[in-house]
Design an enzyme around this catalytic site. Structure first.
Site, PDB file in Angstrom:
ATOM      1  N   LYS A  91      12.000 -33.767 -11.861  1.00 50.14           N
ATOM      2  CA  LYS A  91      13.323 -34.572 -12.386  1.00 50.14           C
ATOM      3  C   LYS A  91      13.804 -35.533 -11.415  1.00 50.14           C
ATOM      4  O   LYS A  91      14.038 -36.631 -11.366  1.00 50.14           O
ATOM      5  CB  LYS A  91      14.576 -33.478 -12.537  1.00 50.14           C
ATOM      6  CG  LYS A  91      15.921 -34.066 -12.708  1.00 50.14           C
ATOM      7  CD  LYS A  91      16.945 -33.025 -12.877  1.00 50.14           C
ATOM      8  CE  LYS A  91      17.510 -32.263 -11.669  1.00 50.14           C
ATOM      9  NZ  LYS A  91      18.594 -32.942 -10.799  1.00 50.14           N
ATOM     10  N   ASN A  92      13.779 -34.725 -10.034  1.00 45.11           N
ATOM     11  CA  ASN A  92      14.291 -35.437  -8.754  1.00 45.11           C
ATOM     12  C   ASN A  92      13.266 -36.634  -8.271  1.00 45.11           C
ATOM     13  O   ASN A  92      13.816 -37.455  -7.342  1.00 45.11           O
ATOM     14  CB  ASN A  92      14.736 -34.514  -7.568  1.00 45.11           C
ATOM     15  CG  ASN A  92      15.914 -33.733  -8.164  1.00 45.11           C
ATOM     16  OD1 ASN A  92      16.636 -34.042  -9.211  1.00 45.11           O
ATOM     17  ND2 ASN A  92      16.426 -32.706  -7.498  1.00 45.11           N
ATOM     18  N   CYS A  98      31.142 -32.274  -7.288  1.00 46.76           N
ATOM     19  CA  CYS A  98      30.766 -31.494  -8.254  1.00 46.76           C
ATOM     20  C   CYS A  98      30.700 -30.141  -7.721  1.00 46.76           C
ATOM     21  O   CYS A  98      31.425 -29.551  -6.985  1.00 46.76           O
ATOM     22  CB  CYS A  98      29.330 -31.922  -8.519  1.00 46.76           C
ATOM     23  SG  CYS A  98      28.104 -31.144  -7.370  1.00 46.76           S
ATOM     24  N   ARG A 100      29.860 -33.316  -1.594  1.00 48.46           N
ATOM     25  CA  ARG A 100      28.601 -34.375  -1.901  1.00 48.46           C
ATOM     26  C   ARG A 100      28.924 -35.850  -1.606  1.00 48.46           C
ATOM     27  O   ARG A 100      28.774 -36.812  -2.523  1.00 48.46           O
ATOM     28  CB  ARG A 100      27.918 -34.057  -3.254  1.00 48.46           C
ATOM     29  CG  ARG A 100      27.361 -32.810  -3.280  1.00 48.46           C
ATOM     30  CD  ARG A 100      26.860 -32.501  -4.552  1.00 48.46           C
ATOM     31  NE  ARG A 100      25.481 -33.181  -4.654  1.00 48.46           N
ATOM     32  CZ  ARG A 100      24.552 -33.163  -5.641  1.00 48.46           C
ATOM     33  NH1 ARG A 100      24.972 -32.515  -6.827  1.00 48.46           N
ATOM     34  NH2 ARG A 100      23.495 -33.474  -5.648  1.00 48.46           N
ATOM     35  N   ASP A 123      17.645 -25.720  -3.673  1.00 50.76           N
ATOM     36  CA  ASP A 123      17.444 -25.746  -5.155  1.00 50.76           C
ATOM     37  C   ASP A 123      16.894 -24.388  -5.649  1.00 50.76           C
ATOM     38  O   ASP A 123      16.820 -24.080  -6.851  1.00 50.76           O
ATOM     39  CB  ASP A 123      16.809 -26.975  -5.731  1.00 50.76           C
ATOM     40  CG  ASP A 123      17.580 -28.144  -5.610  1.00 50.76           C
ATOM     41  OD1 ASP A 123      17.093 -29.158  -5.713  1.00 50.76           O
ATOM     42  OD2 ASP A 123      18.635 -27.979  -5.132  1.00 50.76           O
ATOM     43  N   ARG A 130      19.778 -30.103 -18.247  1.00 56.31           N
ATOM     44  CA  ARG A 130      19.767 -31.143 -17.189  1.00 56.31           C
ATOM     45  C   ARG A 130      18.294 -31.363 -16.581  1.00 56.31           C
ATOM     46  O   ARG A 130      17.955 -32.252 -16.279  1.00 56.31           O
ATOM     47  CB  ARG A 130      20.979 -31.237 -16.235  1.00 56.31           C
ATOM     48  CG  ARG A 130      22.451 -31.278 -16.693  1.00 56.31           C
ATOM     49  CD  ARG A 130      23.518 -31.484 -15.721  1.00 56.31           C
ATOM     50  NE  ARG A 130      22.958 -32.640 -14.831  1.00 56.31           N
ATOM     51  CZ  ARG A 130      23.839 -33.075 -13.768  1.00 56.31           C
ATOM     52  NH1 ARG A 130      24.895 -32.272 -13.245  1.00 56.31           N
ATOM     53  NH2 ARG A 130      23.724 -33.852 -13.059  1.00 56.31           N
TER      54      ARG A 130
HETATM   55  C1  EPZ Z   1      19.470 -34.129  -3.736  1.00 53.64           C
HETATM   56  O1  EPZ Z   1      20.714 -34.320  -4.048  1.00 53.64           O
HETATM   57  C2  EPZ Z   1      18.944 -33.467  -5.293  1.00 53.64           C
HETATM   58  N1  EPZ Z   1      19.274 -34.419  -6.220  1.00 53.64           N
HETATM   59  C3  EPZ Z   1      19.644 -32.253  -5.394  1.00 53.64           C
HETATM   60  O2  EPZ Z   1      19.022 -31.662  -6.411  1.00 53.64           O
HETATM   61  C4  EPZ Z   1      19.274 -31.397  -3.970  1.00 53.64           C
HETATM   62  O3  EPZ Z   1      19.994 -30.204  -4.187  1.00 53.64           O
HETATM   63  C5  EPZ Z   1      19.417 -32.207  -2.708  1.00 53.64           C
HETATM   64  O4  EPZ Z   1      19.129 -33.347  -2.878  1.00 53.64           O
HETATM   65  C6  EPZ Z   1      19.212 -31.429  -1.532  1.00 53.64           C
HETATM   66  O5  EPZ Z   1      17.862 -31.269  -1.643  1.00 53.64           O
HETATM   67  C7  EPZ Z   1      18.512 -35.565  -6.585  1.00 53.64           C
HETATM   68  O6  EPZ Z   1      17.526 -35.703  -5.917  1.00 53.64           O
HETATM   69  C8  EPZ Z   1      18.789 -36.214  -7.712  1.00 53.64           C
HETATM   70  P1  EPZ Z   1      21.630 -35.042  -0.267  1.00 53.64           P
HETATM   71  P2  EPZ Z   1      21.451 -35.371  -2.905  1.00 53.64           P
HETATM   72  O7  EPZ Z   1      22.238 -36.164  -0.222  1.00 53.64           O
HETATM   73  O8  EPZ Z   1      20.465 -36.288  -2.369  1.00 53.64           O
HETATM   74  C9  EPZ Z   1      25.534 -34.377   2.606  1.00 53.64           C
HETATM   75  C10 EPZ Z   1      19.015 -30.268  -8.415  1.00 53.64           C
HETATM   76  O9  EPZ Z   1      19.408 -28.996  -8.381  1.00 53.64           O
HETATM   77  N2  EPZ Z   1      25.836 -35.902   2.422  1.00 53.64           N
HETATM   78  O10 EPZ Z   1      20.459 -34.569   0.450  1.00 53.64           O
HETATM   79  O11 EPZ Z   1      22.889 -35.784  -3.459  1.00 53.64           O
HETATM   80  C11 EPZ Z   1      25.826 -33.689   1.248  1.00 53.64           C
HETATM   81  O12 EPZ Z   1      27.260 -33.709   1.054  1.00 53.64           O
HETATM   82  C12 EPZ Z   1      20.148 -31.126  -7.541  1.00 53.64           C
HETATM   83  O13 EPZ Z   1      18.177 -30.836  -8.763  1.00 53.64           O
HETATM   84  C13 EPZ Z   1      26.864 -36.417   3.234  1.00 53.64           C
HETATM   85  O14 EPZ Z   1      27.563 -35.899   3.867  1.00 53.64           O
HETATM   86  O15 EPZ Z   1      21.989 -34.401  -1.759  1.00 53.64           O
HETATM   87  C14 EPZ Z   1      25.085 -32.236   1.127  1.00 53.64           C
HETATM   88  O16 EPZ Z   1      25.894 -31.809   1.694  1.00 53.64           O
HETATM   89  C15 EPZ Z   1      21.307 -30.523  -7.097  1.00 53.64           C
HETATM   90  N3  EPZ Z   1      26.870 -37.826   3.215  1.00 53.64           N
HETATM   91  C16 EPZ Z   1      24.050 -32.891   2.070  1.00 53.64           C
HETATM   92  O17 EPZ Z   1      24.284 -33.904   2.820  1.00 53.64           O
HETATM   93  C17 EPZ Z   1      26.025 -38.534   2.444  1.00 53.64           C
HETATM   94  O18 EPZ Z   1      25.892 -39.765   2.356  1.00 53.64           O
HETATM   95  C18 EPZ Z   1      22.612 -33.105   1.410  1.00 53.64           C
HETATM   96  O19 EPZ Z   1      22.926 -33.856   0.416  1.00 53.64           O
HETATM   97  C19 EPZ Z   1      25.018 -37.730   1.599  1.00 53.64           C
HETATM   98  C20 EPZ Z   1      24.780 -36.683   1.443  1.00 53.64           C
END
Ligand code: EPZ
Length: 429
Positions: A30-31, A124, A129, A312, A404
């Site tokens: 998916k990702n 969410c 996020r 995850d 999803r």
């Molecule tokens: C990706 O989400 C995945 N989704 C998530 O999978 C996964 O849990 C996550 O990466 C961590 O591995 C997709 O790839 C579509 P992050 P993402 O930006 O990119 C903080 C699933 O179950 N952050 O790596 O949204 C954020 O708040 C989903 O398939 C900032 O502070 O995650 C979080 O605490 C759930 N500022 C941490 O970084 C930013 O600009 C990691 O978030 C961006 C992120």
């Protein structure tokens, strides 16, 4: 006559106690699918993406691409995108609310059209996020960004090369930046990037499109091109779906052959399963066999960015720990609110208490079946796993969360011997 409103959702009914045995073909990731489908916006040429799983999030991505004007056609597990007709640069609220990964259109729309009008993703279930890192890269590249009525109104006349060190490691932040900078013909450098396999899969695609991207450790050097080509690509397997089945095989005292996987994407998950007593055999470059006696040893887990233990997989391992013979600790370092499965597991008899970012789990002999509620994608997967090992029947509610990110989960589980069926659930208020 009182008028009652019928709420219909779907639930899974799971009978506990059956060992998972047999083989399962793992679906495409998916990702990886989501950013790669969206990367097609960077070109005018046709793109063909294979092994795209049939998931709600993929449908939402297709809906978004279609909304933007692209032609999208699914033929089995292949999706063809004709991005030549893209004529809009707006990602509306109703789509972004459904799937926060919609923010991934920002980079490509700015790169190709110099503008993007994207609804701000709310928080969410698992956390705030924020997307501040995405926006900082866009600003460094010369974008002007204004908040207007809940939308981010962005313009970018000409992409400036960027030197940026991410303040947090962010998967979609890295992906957005890579897609934008793939259309900048001058050299950019991104430091502290995410290295998840899904990011690497997108990089493979951007290279096929004509961008030069070198990755050394957590530093990427990008030399893009103002003309990017269409591409053909087969998406990598979904390591989180694979990990979910591996945990299921172990805790049900089963014996499952997973096919179409990439073992090196599962290093930290395999380590922890072996540490807990599972038998994990790497049969070949794309097959893993997992078996066990269903009596896990306790673990200490701390989630971190790839190649560390994936957040995850945290909820799924909490089910394993809930029947381990001892006390386990799981610390969630990536998201600030990713323990929503805990109260539901407690309803099934799990002995868990939370201290800050750490859950302490005292193993119990057996979980008991109960009616439990999904809150987010991986939490719902953990509740299905718990139902597979619980005494009696478990009703997992609101499984649209699960749809999803898991393709045909109940069929795959039934083929392995599980007793699970999908039912409509009617609620009268
Ligand atoms: C990706 O989400 C995945 N989704 C998530 O999978 C996964 O849990 C996550 O990466 C961590 O591995 C997709 O790839 C579509 P992050 P993402 O930006 O990119 C903080 C699933 O179950 N952050 O790596 O949204 C954020 O708040 C989903 O398939 C900032 O502070 O995650 C979080 O605490 C759930 N500022 C941490 O970084 C930013 O600009 C990691 O978030 C961006 C992120």
């Amino acid at each position: 006559m009182t008028n009652t409103t019928l709420y219909t959702s779907e639930c899974f009914i799971v009978e506990g106690g059956k060992a998972l045995r047999g083989s399962v073909k793992i679906s495409g990731s998916k990702n990886a699918s989501l950013p790669i489908l969206i990367a097609s916006l960077l070109t005018q040429e046709e793109c063909s993406i294979k092994r795209v799983p049939k998931l709600l999030d993929v449908e939402t991505t297709v809906q978004l691409l279609t909304h933007l004007g692209a032609g999208v056609e699914r033929q089995g597990d292949m999706v063809k995108v004709d991005p030549s007709l893209v004529c809009r640069q707006e990602a509306p609220d109703e789509i972004v609310r459904k799937m926060r990964a919609s923010v991934l259109v920002m980079g490509p729309l700015l790169a190709r059209f110099g503008k993007a009008f994207v609804s701000m993703p709310g928080g969410c279930a698992i956390g705030v996020r924020s997307i501040d890192q995405h926006l900082k890269v866009f600003e460094r590249a010369g974008a002007s960004i204004r908040v207007r009525h809940g939308y981010l109104d962005m313009e970018l006349k000409e992409i400036k090369p960027v030197e940026y060190t991410f303040e947090v490691i962010t998967v979609t932040g890295t992906e957005n930046a890579l897609m934008l900078l793939s259309k900048c013909s001058k050299r950019s450098v991104l430091r502290n990037i995410a290295l998840e396999p899904e990011v690497m899969d997108l990089i493979d695609v951007l290279r096929k499109m004509g961008a030069e991207i070198d990755v050394d450790g957590r530093t990427a050097v990008i030399k893009g091109s103002d003309y990017l080509r269409g591409f053909e690509h087969e998406v990598i397997p979904d390591r989180i779906e694979a990990g979910t089945f591996m945990v299921g095989a172990f805790i049900t005292s089963g014996d499952v052959l997973l096919e179409g996987v990439i073992p090196e994407h599962l290093g930290s998950v395999i380590e922890k399963l072996r540490e807990s007593g599972a038998r994990v055999e790497i049969i070949s470059r794309d097959k893993i066999r997992v078996s066990g006696d269903g009596k896990p040893k306790p673990l200490s887990i701390s989630t971190s960015e790839y190649p560390g233990f994936p957040t995850d997989m945290q909820a799924q391992f909490m089910v394993l720990c809930s029947i381990a013979d001892g006390i386990s600790e799981i610390t969630e370092n990536i998201f600030e609110n990713r323990f929503q499965h805990v109260p539901e597991l407690q309803r099934m008899g799990a002995d868990i208490h939370i201290k800050g970012r750490t859950a302490i789990i005292r193993g119990v002999k057996k979980l008991q079946g109960a009616k439990v509620f999904s809150t987010d994608l991986r939490a719902s997967a953990s509740l299905v796993l718990a139902g597979l090992i619980a005494e009696g029947t478990t009703k997992v509610m609101d499984i649209h969360h699960l749809d999803r990110g898991y393709e045909n989960l109940e069929e795959k589980l039934r083929k392995l011997g599980a007793v699970i069926e999908r039912r409509p659930h009617r609620e009268e208020n």
